[in-house]
Design a protein around this motif. Sequence first.
Motif, short mmCIF file in Angstrom:
data_model
loop_
_atom_site.label_atom_id
_atom_site.label_comp_id
_atom_site.label_asym_id
_atom_site.label_seq_id
_atom_site.Cartn_x
_atom_site.Cartn_y
_atom_site.Cartn_z
N GLU A 105 9.17 -0.35 -9.37
CA GLU A 105 8.59 1.25 -9.77
C GLU A 105 7.08 1.09 -9.40
O GLU A 105 6.53 2.18 -9.16
CB GLU A 105 8.61 1.03 -11.50
CG GLU A 105 10.07 0.86 -12.07
CD GLU A 105 10.10 1.58 -13.23
OE1 GLU A 105 9.03 1.84 -14.03
OE2 GLU A 105 11.22 1.45 -14.03
N ILE A 106 6.50 0.20 -9.37
CA ILE A 106 4.86 0.36 -9.13
C ILE A 106 4.76 0.78 -7.83
O ILE A 106 3.86 1.40 -7.36
CB ILE A 106 4.22 -1.20 -9.36
CG1 ILE A 106 4.21 -1.52 -10.86
CG2 ILE A 106 2.73 -1.13 -8.85
CD1 ILE A 106 3.74 -2.84 -10.93
N LEU A 107 5.71 0.01 -6.80
CA LEU A 107 5.44 0.18 -5.27
C LEU A 107 6.10 1.40 -4.77
O LEU A 107 5.58 1.94 -3.67
CB LEU A 107 5.85 -1.10 -4.48
CG LEU A 107 5.26 -2.46 -4.79
CD1 LEU A 107 6.15 -3.40 -4.24
CD2 LEU A 107 3.75 -2.43 -4.45
N PHE A 111 8.11 -4.02 -9.89
CA PHE A 111 7.82 -4.12 -8.36
C PHE A 111 8.13 -2.91 -7.95
O PHE A 111 7.64 -2.03 -6.99
CB PHE A 111 8.04 -5.34 -7.63
CG PHE A 111 6.69 -6.12 -7.58
CD1 PHE A 111 6.07 -6.42 -8.85
CD2 PHE A 111 6.07 -6.84 -6.34
CE1 PHE A 111 4.80 -7.37 -9.00
CE2 PHE A 111 5.39 -7.70 -6.65
CZ PHE A 111 4.38 -7.94 -7.78
N GLY A 130 6.67 4.08 -6.97
CA GLY A 130 6.19 5.49 -7.85
C GLY A 130 5.30 6.33 -6.98
O GLY A 130 5.43 7.53 -7.29
N GLY A 131 4.57 5.84 -6.25
CA GLY A 131 3.54 6.87 -5.49
C GLY A 131 4.21 7.43 -4.17
O GLY A 131 3.41 8.11 -3.55
N LEU A 132 5.31 7.10 -4.05
CA LEU A 132 5.86 7.64 -2.58
C LEU A 132 6.90 8.77 -2.73
O LEU A 132 7.03 9.66 -2.01
CB LEU A 132 6.66 6.46 -1.88
CG LEU A 132 5.90 5.28 -1.73
CD1 LEU A 132 6.71 4.23 -0.95
CD2 LEU A 132 4.86 5.61 -0.48
N ALA A 185 3.23 -7.04 -1.05
CA ALA A 185 3.40 -7.18 -2.43
C ALA A 185 4.40 -8.21 -2.97
O ALA A 185 4.08 -9.16 -3.55
CB ALA A 185 3.19 -5.97 -3.38
N ALA A 218 2.57 -2.57 3.01
CA ALA A 218 2.14 -2.72 1.68
C ALA A 218 3.09 -3.20 0.41
O ALA A 218 3.04 -4.48 -0.15
CB ALA A 218 1.55 -1.40 0.98
#
Lengths: 222, 222
Positions: A208-210, A206, A212-214, A183, A179
């Motif tokens: 932060e976005i990529l 990117f 952030g969910g981890l 991206a 992922a």
Amino acid sequence: MPLKIRKSNAAMGHGAEPWNAFLVGHRSMDLKREAVIKTAAHLFLEHGYQKTSMSLLAARLKITKPALYYYFRNKEEILMECYRSGIAEIESCLNRLSPDAGNGFARLQLYVLEYATVVLTHEFGRCVAMIDDSALSSKTRRGVRDLKRKIDASFRALVAEGMADGSMAICNPKLVSFAIAGAINWAGIWYKPSGELSPEQIAEAFMEILTGGLRSAANRAS
Amino acid sequence: MPLKIRKSNAAMGHGAEPWNAFLVGHRSMDLKREAVIKTAAHLFLEHGYQKTSMSLLAARLKITKPALYYYFRNKEEILMECYRSGIAEIESCLNRLSPDAGNGFARLQLYVLEYATVVLTHEFGRCVAMIDDSALSSKTRRGVRDLKRKIDASFRALVAEGMADGSMAICNPKLVSFAIAGAINWAGIWYKPSGELSPEQIAEAFMEILTGGLRSAANRAS
DNA sequence: ATCATATTCTACCGCGCGGTCAAATTAGTA
DNA sequence: TACTAATTTGACCGCGCGGTAGAATATGAT
């Protein structure tokens, strides 16, 4: 007696036009090979591999096509060298942050930042992300994929490390790696230096976005 | 008297081999055009657009090349139709979830799920994500990009909505949209149906990875 | 000047591509 | 059956590609 093109004062060094390496005579084969793959990389990125003809490449270097074949066996060897340089650059990023830059999550963030920067700004790094290797012969392609796989493996190892030290939520390292790399690679495709967003801005956003969910819940509380 | 190939019982319907549409005579032009773009999509996905020749496409349909040109002006019209179908499918996903599926964040998650599913499973959806449009003439390419831009705009609107209703952290909608779409489009490239991960598994994992970093603090507390 | 070597050139090849044409075949109609 | 229109075909075209052969030229050493 015909006119003779004289050696340019700026013929060597990094800032020079690549074709200066071919101006007169004797300079080392290595310099000329570098000039070729550098120019080729730019053309591949601009028009794509398939649509970049050897004749055009030669013209940009102010030489003729057969001269190219004196330095490279064929077209795909040139692309292969672009890949090799780009992958080497990415690997050096990974090794550079290896020692101790915090827990797994923090290091993943750093890596995302660096990977994005390379893919957006480094001429050969962009080749790795952008140029489709499906035009290569199966033998050469296998070589490229082996190199790419090493990067992917390091990426996954980083994720696994973050999960082990508790800084990241549990997840599938393979899919996380795909992922994130996807991206960023895709950004290499749409990004144009003339756009309004700088590579730094894109890389930070990117990251932060990529990632952030981890972050694990424990890591978030701190 | 020469042998005559007889009309197959399975010549119509969705499960049939596409070239059955060409078996005998009179069936509608529309059916045959559909058979062409369906077969073309599979070839484009397997070998790439540039490396799929019109002769090969014709051979797969058990007809000859000129017959192809009776139904389509040229090669890029065929690709354009693949794009059109794929984009229509993606748009229908977006419209389907429009009414009221929770706050902006929840709807973004649903959209990611659906977009990933289309890009991984729908034959024309895969074309949109995978096939490079740079081989098209600039006029046709502009048409494709206009269609793609509509999808991107809807995507960004969804993000903006989530920020407005407080369910998502503040961010740059443009970059969020690019990051998510990029990761998923890239999955369309590496994903092979023969692999061990199902499209559903990939879609769900991507949803969590890609939207996890976007949830607002308030939304997280609940 | 001479020679051997390294480099670059002109001219060319075979191939497969996207695409076209006019002729042949087929299907529908009466 | 014979006429018309829709469909399909074999044969072909021009082009640009990746790649090559061999002559021509430049270089460096003697």
